[in-house]
Write a protein that holds these residues in place. Structure first.
Motif, PDB file in Angstrom:
ATOM      1  N   HIS A 129       4.836 -63.556 -32.880  1.00  0.00           N
ATOM      2  CA  HIS A 129       6.153 -63.574 -32.232  1.00  0.00           C
ATOM      3  C   HIS A 129       6.571 -62.153 -31.885  1.00  0.00           C
ATOM      4  O   HIS A 129       6.202 -61.206 -32.573  1.00  0.00           O
ATOM      5  CB  HIS A 129       7.236 -64.136 -33.166  1.00  0.00           C
ATOM      6  CG  HIS A 129       6.870 -65.400 -33.860  1.00  0.00           C
ATOM      7  ND1 HIS A 129       7.232 -66.640 -33.398  1.00  0.00           N
ATOM      8  CD2 HIS A 129       6.185 -65.630 -35.001  1.00  0.00           C
ATOM      9  CE1 HIS A 129       6.797 -67.568 -34.215  1.00  0.00           C
ATOM     10  NE2 HIS A 129       6.145 -66.986 -35.202  1.00  0.00           N
ATOM     11  N   THR A 130       7.388 -62.016 -30.843  1.00  0.00           N
ATOM     12  CA  THR A 130       8.067 -60.740 -30.641  1.00  0.00           C
ATOM     13  C   THR A 130       9.149 -60.614 -31.706  1.00  0.00           C
ATOM     14  O   THR A 130       9.823 -61.592 -32.036  1.00  0.00           O
ATOM     15  CB  THR A 130       8.701 -60.659 -29.243  1.00  0.00           C
ATOM     16  OG1 THR A 130       9.542 -61.806 -29.036  1.00  0.00           O
ATOM     17  CG2 THR A 130       7.633 -60.617 -28.159  1.00  0.00           C
ATOM     18  N   ASP A 132      12.032 -59.168 -31.733  1.00  0.00           N
ATOM     19  CA  ASP A 132      13.434 -59.292 -31.336  1.00  0.00           C
ATOM     20  C   ASP A 132      13.806 -60.712 -30.913  1.00  0.00           C
ATOM     21  O   ASP A 132      14.979 -61.009 -30.694  1.00  0.00           O
ATOM     22  CB  ASP A 132      13.776 -58.307 -30.215  1.00  0.00           C
ATOM     23  CG  ASP A 132      12.954 -58.556 -28.950  1.00  0.00           C
ATOM     24  OD1 ASP A 132      12.004 -59.361 -29.015  1.00  0.00           O
ATOM     25  OD2 ASP A 132      13.259 -57.942 -27.920  1.00  0.00           O
ATOM     26  N   ASP A 133      12.823 -61.607 -30.800  1.00  0.00           N
ATOM     27  CA  ASP A 133      13.102 -63.002 -30.451  1.00  0.00           C
ATOM     28  C   ASP A 133      11.959 -63.859 -30.974  1.00  0.00           C
ATOM     29  O   ASP A 133      10.953 -64.061 -30.298  1.00  0.00           O
ATOM     30  CB  ASP A 133      13.257 -63.162 -28.945  1.00  0.00           C
ATOM     31  CG  ASP A 133      13.708 -64.576 -28.549  1.00  0.00           C
ATOM     32  OD1 ASP A 133      13.825 -65.435 -29.451  1.00  0.00           O
ATOM     33  OD2 ASP A 133      13.940 -64.822 -27.351  1.00  0.00           O
ATOM     34  N   ALA A 135      11.639 -66.856 -31.188  1.00  0.00           N
ATOM     35  CA  ALA A 135      11.395 -68.080 -30.428  1.00  0.00           C
ATOM     36  C   ALA A 135      10.317 -67.864 -29.368  1.00  0.00           C
ATOM     37  O   ALA A 135       9.752 -68.823 -28.858  1.00  0.00           O
ATOM     38  CB  ALA A 135      12.689 -68.559 -29.772  1.00  0.00           C
ATOM     39  N   SER A 209      15.462 -64.221 -41.520  1.00  0.00           N
ATOM     40  CA  SER A 209      15.126 -64.694 -40.178  1.00  0.00           C
ATOM     41  C   SER A 209      14.589 -66.112 -40.279  1.00  0.00           C
ATOM     42  O   SER A 209      14.158 -66.546 -41.343  1.00  0.00           O
ATOM     43  CB  SER A 209      14.071 -63.793 -39.520  1.00  0.00           C
ATOM     44  OG  SER A 209      14.567 -62.492 -39.298  1.00  0.00           O
ATOM     45  N   PRO A 214      16.458 -69.891 -34.406  1.00  0.00           N
ATOM     46  CA  PRO A 214      16.456 -68.497 -33.965  1.00  0.00           C
ATOM     47  C   PRO A 214      17.802 -67.795 -34.154  1.00  0.00           C
ATOM     48  O   PRO A 214      17.863 -66.563 -34.186  1.00  0.00           O
ATOM     49  CB  PRO A 214      16.097 -68.602 -32.473  1.00  0.00           C
ATOM     50  CG  PRO A 214      15.330 -69.879 -32.367  1.00  0.00           C
ATOM     51  CD  PRO A 214      15.971 -70.801 -33.360  1.00  0.00           C
ATOM     52  N   ARG A 217      19.268 -64.590 -37.897  1.00  0.00           N
ATOM     53  CA  ARG A 217      18.560 -63.311 -37.772  1.00  0.00           C
ATOM     54  C   ARG A 217      19.486 -62.192 -38.223  1.00  0.00           C
ATOM     55  O   ARG A 217      20.390 -61.776 -37.499  1.00  0.00           O
ATOM     56  CB  ARG A 217      18.091 -63.077 -36.346  1.00  0.00           C
ATOM     57  CG  ARG A 217      17.283 -61.789 -36.189  1.00  0.00           C
ATOM     58  CD  ARG A 217      16.625 -61.708 -34.839  1.00  0.00           C
ATOM     59  NE  ARG A 217      15.899 -60.471 -34.669  1.00  0.00           N
ATOM     60  CZ  ARG A 217      14.687 -60.246 -35.153  1.00  0.00           C
ATOM     61  NH1 ARG A 217      14.076 -61.186 -35.845  1.00  0.00           N
ATOM     62  NH2 ARG A 217      14.093 -59.096 -34.957  1.00  0.00           N
TER      63      ARG A 217
END
Length: 256
Positions: A129-130, A132-133, A135, A209, A214, A217
């Protein structure tokens, strides 16, 4: 020396040690496949070597990522939502240390873990996953046992009224203590509309997180700091600390 160069040296040493100390154990390689349109040109592989019944090394080598970008990766136990392991929506079982792609879009991560935690009873998959997101899931690798067991799920009595070993919370709110490598209480059951507050009672920095939700966080939580989230819909949600591998827990949200 860059972080990636230092990690490459560590990976080479770890796999060499595995070859010397566990010659009878093959190195297993699993390719990653692209998920969706994010990082469509990305690729890579997962290398898994079992050193002993209590230690394995998993190495991610990835290419085609967004350059100079933070990523996270997780092992998931195989779920039942789909015949495709990467779409089966299984719970997180292990967390790789966070890593950052270099200027060429290459990424590398290493995780040491107990082998049984990787494959569970049927298999597992790894999502990248990235950071910062979470999802956004550019890559996924399926990790299946060579021989599937006869019974995928252990026989467990099921109750629909009172889930076993859960801690119920009032709708006014509940506090979860973040210790060093643990969340307490867990598992936790709350009604929709409940605000859950995580408080770092440990001695090091943690965060909270969730891939399932999502919206969960937090920023980095230093000792004594807290983070709150209000659950509005029923479901079973897994959350984790991205700084510490294997540090995860679940919350069951029931109807009001």
């Amino acid at each position: 020396m860059s972080h990636v160069v230092r990690l490459r040296s560590l990976v080479a040493s770890a796999l060499l040690l595995g070859s010397a100390g566990a010659a009878s154990t093959p190195t297993l390689t699993f390719p990653f496949k692209v998920q969706g349109t994010a990082n469509a040109g990305a690729s890579g592989q997962l290398i898994v070597r079992t050193l002993s019944p209590t230690m394995s090394i998993s190495v991610l080598t990835l290419r085609g990522l967004t350059p100079n970008t933070a990523y996270v990766a997780h092992y998931h136990s195989l779920g039942t939502a789909s015949s495709d392991p990467c779409a089966s929506n299984g719970p997180i079982s292990l967390v790789f240390p966070p890593f950052k792609s270099d200027a060429q879009g290459q990424g590398l991560a290493l995780l040491r873990a107990v082998p049984a935690r990787i494959s569970g009873t049927a298999g597992a998959y790894v999502n990248v996953h990235t950071a910062d997101d979470v999802a956004v899931i550019p890559l996924c690798a399926s990790v299946l046992k060579a021989a599937a067991p006869t019974a995928v799920q252990p026989t467990t009595p099921q109750t629909t009224t009172t889930p076993p070993a859960t801690h119920a919370a009032s709708q006014q709110g509940v506090t979860v203590k973040i210790g060093d490598n643990t969340f307490m209480p867990t598992p936790l059951s709350v009604a929709a509309g409940t605000t859950v507050t995580w408080v770092n009672t440990g001695k090091v920095t943690h965060n909270v997180s969730s891939v399932d939700l999502p919206g969960i966080r937090s920023a980095s939580l230093h000792p004594g700091e807290s983070y709150s989230y209000t659950f509005t819909a029923p479901g079973i949600f897994t959350y984790y600390c991205s700084y510490h591998e294997g540090m995860s827990a679940t919350i069951t949200v029931t109807k009001r």
